[in-house]
Design an enzyme around this catalytic site. Structure first.
Site, PDB file in Angstrom:
ATOM      1  N   ALA A  79      41.655  42.740  56.381  1.00  0.00           N
ATOM      2  CA  ALA A  79      41.531  42.683  54.918  1.00  0.00           C
ATOM      3  C   ALA A  79      40.188  42.084  54.524  1.00  0.00           C
ATOM      4  CB  ALA A  79      42.652  41.825  54.346  1.00  0.00           C
ATOM      5  N   GLY A  80      39.723  42.459  53.360  1.00  0.00           N
ATOM      6  CA  GLY A  80      38.505  41.845  52.818  1.00  0.00           C
ATOM      7  C   GLY A  80      38.721  41.676  51.332  1.00  0.00           C
ATOM      8  N   HIS A  81      38.936  40.457  50.902  1.00  0.00           N
ATOM      9  CA  HIS A  81      39.201  40.209  49.482  1.00  0.00           C
ATOM     10  C   HIS A  81      37.974  39.554  48.846  1.00  0.00           C
ATOM     11  CE1 HIS A  81      43.787  40.374  50.390  1.00  0.00           C
ATOM     12  NE2 HIS A  81      43.231  41.558  50.319  1.00  0.00           N
TER      13      HIS A  81
ATOM     14  N   ARG B  56      31.707  49.995  55.234  1.00  0.00           N
ATOM     15  CA  ARG B  56      31.725  51.476  55.222  1.00  0.00           C
ATOM     16  C   ARG B  56      31.859  52.005  53.793  1.00  0.00           C
ATOM     17  NH1 ARG B  56      36.666  52.730  59.153  1.00  0.00           N
ATOM     18  NH2 ARG B  56      37.487  50.916  58.083  1.00  0.00           N
TER      19      ARG B  56
ATOM     20  N   THR C 251      35.054  44.483  54.454  1.00  0.00           N
ATOM     21  CA  THR C 251      35.111  43.993  55.833  1.00  0.00           C
ATOM     22  C   THR C 251      34.095  44.710  56.711  1.00  0.00           C
ATOM     23  OG1 THR C 251      37.423  43.404  55.621  1.00  0.00           O
ATOM     24  CG2 THR C 251      36.640  43.739  57.856  1.00  0.00           C
ATOM     25  N   THR C 252      34.000  46.028  56.571  1.00  0.00           N
ATOM     26  CA  THR C 252      33.168  46.793  57.500  1.00  0.00           C
ATOM     27  C   THR C 252      31.912  47.358  56.842  1.00  0.00           C
ATOM     28  OG1 THR C 252      34.434  48.766  56.966  1.00  0.00           O
ATOM     29  CG2 THR C 252      35.167  47.510  58.875  1.00  0.00           C
TER      30      THR C 252
ATOM     31  N   LYS D 124      42.952  43.286  44.640  1.00  0.00           N
ATOM     32  CA  LYS D 124      44.031  42.277  44.672  1.00  0.00           C
ATOM     33  C   LYS D 124      43.495  40.855  44.685  1.00  0.00           C
ATOM     34  CE  LYS D 124      45.531  44.188  48.513  1.00  0.00           C
ATOM     35  NZ  LYS D 124      44.794  45.454  48.559  1.00  0.00           N
TER      36      LYS D 124
ATOM     37  N   GLN E 195      45.720  45.171  52.432  1.00  0.00           N
ATOM     38  CA  GLN E 195      45.716  46.638  52.504  1.00  0.00           C
ATOM     39  C   GLN E 195      46.485  47.212  51.299  1.00  0.00           C
ATOM     40  OE1 GLN E 195      46.755  44.997  55.779  1.00  0.00           O
ATOM     41  NE2 GLN E 195      44.562  44.722  55.809  1.00  0.00           N
TER      42      GLN E 195
ATOM     43  N   ARG F 263      57.099  42.543  72.787  1.00  0.00           N
ATOM     44  CA  ARG F 263      57.628  41.226  73.156  1.00  0.00           C
ATOM     45  C   ARG F 263      56.902  40.534  74.292  1.00  0.00           C
ATOM     46  NH1 ARG F 263      63.601  43.534  73.413  1.00  0.00           N
ATOM     47  NH2 ARG F 263      62.349  45.177  74.358  1.00  0.00           N
TER      48      ARG F 263
ATOM     49  N   ASP G  83      41.955  48.001  48.727  1.00  0.00           N
ATOM     50  CA  ASP G  83      40.743  47.820  47.915  1.00  0.00           C
ATOM     51  C   ASP G  83      41.005  48.051  46.428  1.00  0.00           C
ATOM     52  OD1 ASP G  83      39.297  47.444  50.336  1.00  0.00           O
ATOM     53  OD2 ASP G  83      39.292  49.608  50.605  1.00  0.00           O
TER      54      ASP G  83
HETATM   55  P1  IMP Z   1      43.393  48.699  60.949  1.00  0.00           P
HETATM   56  O1  IMP Z   1      44.210  47.960  59.952  1.00  0.00           O
HETATM   57  O2  IMP Z   1      42.112  47.992  61.306  1.00  0.00           O
HETATM   58  O3  IMP Z   1      44.197  49.086  62.163  1.00  0.00           O
HETATM   59  O4  IMP Z   1      42.929  50.087  60.275  1.00  0.00           O
HETATM   60  C1  IMP Z   1      43.861  51.106  59.955  1.00  0.00           C
HETATM   61  C2  IMP Z   1      43.509  51.777  58.642  1.00  0.00           C
HETATM   62  O5  IMP Z   1      43.673  50.848  57.576  1.00  0.00           O
HETATM   63  C3  IMP Z   1      42.064  52.258  58.541  1.00  0.00           C
HETATM   64  O6  IMP Z   1      42.031  53.435  57.754  1.00  0.00           O
HETATM   65  C4  IMP Z   1      41.368  51.138  57.793  1.00  0.00           C
HETATM   66  O7  IMP Z   1      40.218  51.582  57.107  1.00  0.00           O
HETATM   67  C5  IMP Z   1      42.466  50.745  56.839  1.00  0.00           C
HETATM   68  N1  IMP Z   1      42.345  49.361  56.382  1.00  0.00           N
HETATM   69  C6  IMP Z   1      42.644  48.239  57.051  1.00  0.00           C
HETATM   70  N2  IMP Z   1      42.450  47.139  56.291  1.00  0.00           N
HETATM   71  C7  IMP Z   1      42.023  47.590  55.099  1.00  0.00           C
HETATM   72  C8  IMP Z   1      41.693  46.938  53.865  1.00  0.00           C
HETATM   73  O8  IMP Z   1      41.758  45.712  53.722  1.00  0.00           O
HETATM   74  N3  IMP Z   1      41.312  47.754  52.848  1.00  0.00           N
HETATM   75  C9  IMP Z   1      41.273  49.107  52.968  1.00  0.00           C
HETATM   76  N4  IMP Z   1      41.588  49.756  54.087  1.00  0.00           N
HETATM   77  C10 IMP Z   1      41.965  49.005  55.144  1.00  0.00           C
END
Ligand code: IMP
Length: 427
Positions: free
Chosen positions: A40-42, A304, A301-302, A17, A225, A144, A14
């Site tokens: 990811a959420g861009h 939160r 994305t979420t 990017k 990420q 695999r 976040d």
């Molecule tokens: P996962 O990638 O869904 O398995 O989540 C693992 C960790 O990475 C968690 O703490 C997520 O909040 C964090 N995370 C995954 N994708 C993002 C992103 O695009 N931005 C920020 N945190 C992320």
């Protein structure tokens, strides 16, 4: 002059990017995702209109660039299609510009169910994943037995492989996690249907990139990420399941180290994190709340709320080294505009070695250096000479502490709100 540039986040994601990829995409022939998935959420803001992309490279908003998804990306076909259709509904030609590696691991409904069941089972120790099935899909790749996009497009191969995967996951869901198994027939039907829809977009991403490079084309690699979420170098186990640091470019797109000319480290002027895990400079006070409010710190994305804190120069210095960062782009400096003073963590008290994982990170006590704030706004600035002296001093100190020059400054969500000290492509 750089021909291929990597953009990656140096913190916990976040960092902003997507906006920078969108900006630089005007100059390139291809934008490439190489790791992660639709976790990811861009967020892009173009002419006041907001677009959130999850797996399609942020270069899609420009006409010219091809959008390539390398073998290191885990792909949820239904989600990818939803994203394509959303962009098409806005009149964008997407399918002819996307190139998908047939070697991408596939995220199925059972991966998502397993991700969520695991998080529930972890209770208070939950990682706080996005629940998108990212971890389980990478597990299947490494063990695999996972499916790749190429398998979906071939009915015989699909029939041979899919049942075993569904059975295995449903067994785990029902018998280990006491969770509802997924509907196998629905997964099978979806997989076959999506395979045929995605097949026309398949391409040899690695081959295409080398051909482009040989022709002198410009390439932008778009990280997802952030570096501290790297499976090896991050705050394990509170990390994502891919290599978010620069090594991921090599394995996830099939290029060599000499094919990378420049690494742009995107760094927020403060720090944020979503999900669980250690965060040494986290603030649970009015300053943290002001950062969250001014920075609109909610996950793309979420949804939160993101945790907020001061910039951590110790962690950043390490990530600059791990990634071989050439230059930094500092984002969201304007969020700090009203602060009477700003802090930077310059040392971890009593810590000799860099933290190995969550346990060591959890014991870290930050030592701060305090700098005066600045009067005036940095928001929307495009002219370096208009930067308030205090803001300039803050940037200079960051560069000194983390041992990388500041080449860019993003001063707002709009595409053009930037100060460019040195352009990554060298013009
Ligand atoms: P996962 O990638 O869904 O398995 O989540 C693992 C960790 O990475 C968690 O703490 C997520 O909040 C964090 N995370 C995954 N994708 C993002 C992103 O695009 N931005 C920020 N945190 C992320």
């Amino acid at each position: 002059m750089a021909k291929s540039v990597v953009i990656l986040g140096t913190q916990w994601g976040d960092e902003g990017k997507g906006k920078i990829v969108d900006l630089l995409a005007h100059d390139v022939d291809a934008v490439v995702r190489y790791q992660g998935g639709h976790n990811a959420g861009h967020t892009l803001v173009i002419d006041g209109k907001k677009t959130v992309l999850h797996v399609i490279p942020s270069g899609v908003m420009t006409e010219r660039a091809r959008c390539l998804i390398g073998n290191g990306v885990v792909v949820a076909p239904h989600n990818l299609l939803k994203e394509i259709e959303g962009l098409e509904a806005r009149g964008l030609d997407v399918r002819s510009r996307i190139g998908l590696s047939p070697a991408c691991p596939v995220i199925l409904a059972c991966h998502e169910a397993l991700d969520q069941a695991r998080e529930r089972a972890r209770g208070k120790r939950a990682i706080g994943t996005t629940g998108r099935g990212i971890g389980p899909a990478y597990e299947d790749k490494v063990s695999r037995h996972g499916l790749r996009l190429a398998d979906l497009a071939d009915p015989q191969r699909l029939a041979d492989k899919l049942d075993a995967v569904i059975d295995y996951h449903n067994f785990l869901l029902a018998n280990y996690y006491d969770a509802k198994p997924v509907d196998g027939d629905a997964v099978r039907d979806d997989a076959a249907r999506f395979g045929q829809i995605l097949k026309p977009m398949f391409t040899d991403v690695t081959g295409d990139l080398h051909e482009l490079r040989a022709r002198g084309g410009r390439i932008l690699f778009e990280g997802a990420q952030g570096s501290l979420l790297d499976i090896d170098h991050g705050t394990y186990p509170f990390v994502t399941s891919s290599n978010t640091t620069v090594g991921g470019v090599l394995t996830g797109a099939g290029v060599g180290p000499r094919d990378i000319d420049y690494v742009l480290g995107i760094t927020k002027a403060y720090t944020t994190r979503v999900g669980g895990g250690p965060f040494p400079t986290e603030l649970d006070d009015a300053a943290g709340r002001l950062m969250a409010e001014r920075g609109v710190e909610f996950g793309a994305t979420t949804g939160r709320p993101r945790r907020c804190g001061w910039l951590d120069a110790v962690a950043m210095r390490r990530m600059v080294k791990v990634n071989g960062v050439t230059g930094l782009c500092i984002t969201k400096l304007d969020v700090l505009d009203p602060f009477p003073e700003v802090k930077i963590c310059v040392e971890y008290e009593g810590v000799e070695a860099f933290p190995v994982g969550a346990e060591e990170w959890g014991r870290v006590k930050p030592v701060y250096e305090t700098l005066p704030g600045w009067s005036g706004t940095t928001q929307g600035l495009t002219d370096a000479s208009k930067l308030p002296a205090g803001a300039r001093a803050y940037l200079d100190r960051i560069a000194e502490l983390i041992e990388a020059p500041v080449h860019m400054l993003s001063t707002g969500p709009e595409r053009d709100a930037n100060v460019i000290f040195q352009h990554p492509f060298g013009h």
